[in-house]
Scaffold this motif. Sequence first.
Motif, PDB file in Angstrom:
ATOM      1  N   ASP A   1     -32.751  11.092 -15.624  1.00  0.00           N
ATOM      2  CA  ASP A   1     -32.572   9.649 -15.816  1.00  0.00           C
ATOM      3  C   ASP A   1     -31.932   9.337 -17.166  1.00  0.00           C
ATOM      4  O   ASP A   1     -32.375   8.450 -17.897  1.00  0.00           O
ATOM      5  N   GLY A   2     -30.896  10.086 -17.478  1.00  0.00           N
ATOM      6  CA  GLY A   2     -30.124   9.839 -18.697  1.00  0.00           C
ATOM      7  C   GLY A   2     -30.660  10.481 -19.959  1.00  0.00           C
ATOM      8  O   GLY A   2     -30.055  10.334 -21.021  1.00  0.00           O
TER       9      GLY A   2
ATOM     10  N   GLY B   1     -24.538  24.813 -13.725  1.00  0.00           N
ATOM     11  CA  GLY B   1     -25.403  23.800 -13.138  1.00  0.00           C
ATOM     12  C   GLY B   1     -24.594  22.707 -12.462  1.00  0.00           C
ATOM     13  O   GLY B   1     -23.366  22.798 -12.340  1.00  0.00           O
ATOM     14  N   VAL B   2     -25.301  21.655 -12.034  1.00  0.00           N
ATOM     15  CA  VAL B   2     -24.665  20.564 -11.297  1.00  0.00           C
ATOM     16  C   VAL B   2     -25.260  19.234 -11.735  1.00  0.00           C
ATOM     17  O   VAL B   2     -26.456  19.130 -12.025  1.00  0.00           O
ATOM     18  N   GLY B   3     -24.413  18.212 -11.773  1.00  0.00           N
ATOM     19  CA  GLY B   3     -24.854  16.847 -12.005  1.00  0.00           C
ATOM     20  C   GLY B   3     -24.288  15.939 -10.928  1.00  0.00           C
ATOM     21  O   GLY B   3     -23.257  16.260 -10.314  1.00  0.00           O
ATOM     22  N   THR B   4     -24.960  14.818 -10.690  1.00  0.00           N
ATOM     23  CA  THR B   4     -24.507  13.894  -9.655  1.00  0.00           C
ATOM     24  C   THR B   4     -24.428  12.475 -10.202  1.00  0.00           C
ATOM     25  O   THR B   4     -25.176  12.100 -11.099  1.00  0.00           O
ATOM     26  N   THR B   5     -23.516  11.697  -9.631  1.00  0.00           N
ATOM     27  CA  THR B   5     -23.409  10.293 -10.000  1.00  0.00           C
ATOM     28  C   THR B   5     -24.584   9.527  -9.417  1.00  0.00           C
ATOM     29  O   THR B   5     -25.257   9.982  -8.491  1.00  0.00           O
TER      30      THR B   5
ATOM     31  N   SER C   1     -26.018  18.496 -22.862  1.00  0.00           N
ATOM     32  CA  SER C   1     -25.225  17.429 -23.484  1.00  0.00           C
ATOM     33  C   SER C   1     -23.879  17.236 -22.797  1.00  0.00           C
ATOM     34  O   SER C   1     -23.338  16.123 -22.775  1.00  0.00           O
ATOM     35  N   VAL C   2     -23.336  18.307 -22.227  1.00  0.00           N
ATOM     36  CA  VAL C   2     -22.084  18.184 -21.486  1.00  0.00           C
ATOM     37  C   VAL C   2     -22.252  17.197 -20.331  1.00  0.00           C
ATOM     38  O   VAL C   2     -21.423  16.311 -20.110  1.00  0.00           O
ATOM     39  N   PHE C   3     -23.339  17.323 -19.584  1.00  0.00           N
ATOM     40  CA  PHE C   3     -23.582  16.447 -18.432  1.00  0.00           C
ATOM     41  C   PHE C   3     -23.925  15.025 -18.873  1.00  0.00           C
ATOM     42  O   PHE C   3     -23.432  14.061 -18.293  1.00  0.00           O
TER      43      PHE C   3
ATOM     44  N   LYS D   1     -21.261  11.879 -18.513  1.00  0.00           N
ATOM     45  CA  LYS D   1     -21.980  10.612 -18.308  1.00  0.00           C
ATOM     46  C   LYS D   1     -22.727  10.582 -16.972  1.00  0.00           C
ATOM     47  O   LYS D   1     -22.730   9.576 -16.250  1.00  0.00           O
ATOM     48  N   LEU D   2     -23.396  11.669 -16.640  1.00  0.00           N
ATOM     49  CA  LEU D   2     -24.142  11.750 -15.394  1.00  0.00           C
ATOM     50  C   LEU D   2     -25.626  11.521 -15.655  1.00  0.00           C
ATOM     51  O   LEU D   2     -26.187  12.052 -16.615  1.00  0.00           O
ATOM     52  N   PRO D   3     -26.314  10.757 -14.790  1.00  0.00           N
ATOM     53  CA  PRO D   3     -27.716  10.421 -15.046  1.00  0.00           C
ATOM     54  C   PRO D   3     -28.691  11.562 -14.795  1.00  0.00           C
ATOM     55  O   PRO D   3     -29.768  11.603 -15.393  1.00  0.00           O
TER      56      PRO D   3
END
Length: 240
Positions: A149-150, A168-172, A194-196, A201-203
């Motif tokens: 959550d950010g 790893g993976v991040g989602t919008t 920090s990259v994500f 800017k992924l939550p």
Amino acid sequence: MRWVVLAGLLAGPAHAVACEDFSYQGRSYTSCTVDVAAEDLRLFLHDGSGDVLGSFSAIEDLPDVDKLSFAMNAGMYHEDRSPVGHYIENGQEAMRVITNAGPGNFGLLPNGVFCVNDQTAQVYETLDYDAKRPMCRDATQSGPMLVIDGALHPRFLPDSTSRNIRNGVGTTSDGSTAIFVISNEAVTFHEFGSVFRDHLKLPNALYFDGKISRLYASALGRSDFGFQLGPIVGVVNPAD
């Protein structure tokens, strides 16, 4: 991590998955961005005979796959390459949700679940996932969470000296886009998270693994070799 360029992959039609190399805070990374509704994003573990696939090339040998566009290892696994945590493939659950703490990075709570459907993909913190029980066509549990959550995982230290190749993976927030990242050099958890959070800017984002991290990106002519893998996430062109 060692990787090779497959020159033959450099020619041909445009690639639907957008992969690129980039630098952030002086470190080198590669990302692959997937439009979930437009692409055939799946998890892979076994072939039709129940044997572990274990490699990117084995996915392309599957009868319902024409071409692999992108793939990476997608969660921690035991010596027999069975998933450490929750795993669903094509609606079939192979491993239950693990909610308790444990040794290693997987047990560094909070950890999380990457949930894929035909139109969306989401990273959930494990307890949130267990409470909501969202419908997932495919799902893989790993850990730790990178972004929740950010916020970065509370155990990540800016001055950590523990470095590794990581992926790893991040989602919008709407689940329409999944962005997969691998570091091209050893980084800390704080740097990788920090990259994500700050660059992409992924939550929410989830750690898949380190040391064995590998990427297949046909758009970049890249295919990493090394360890036999357990769960793999990939985008394929289905066979006609």
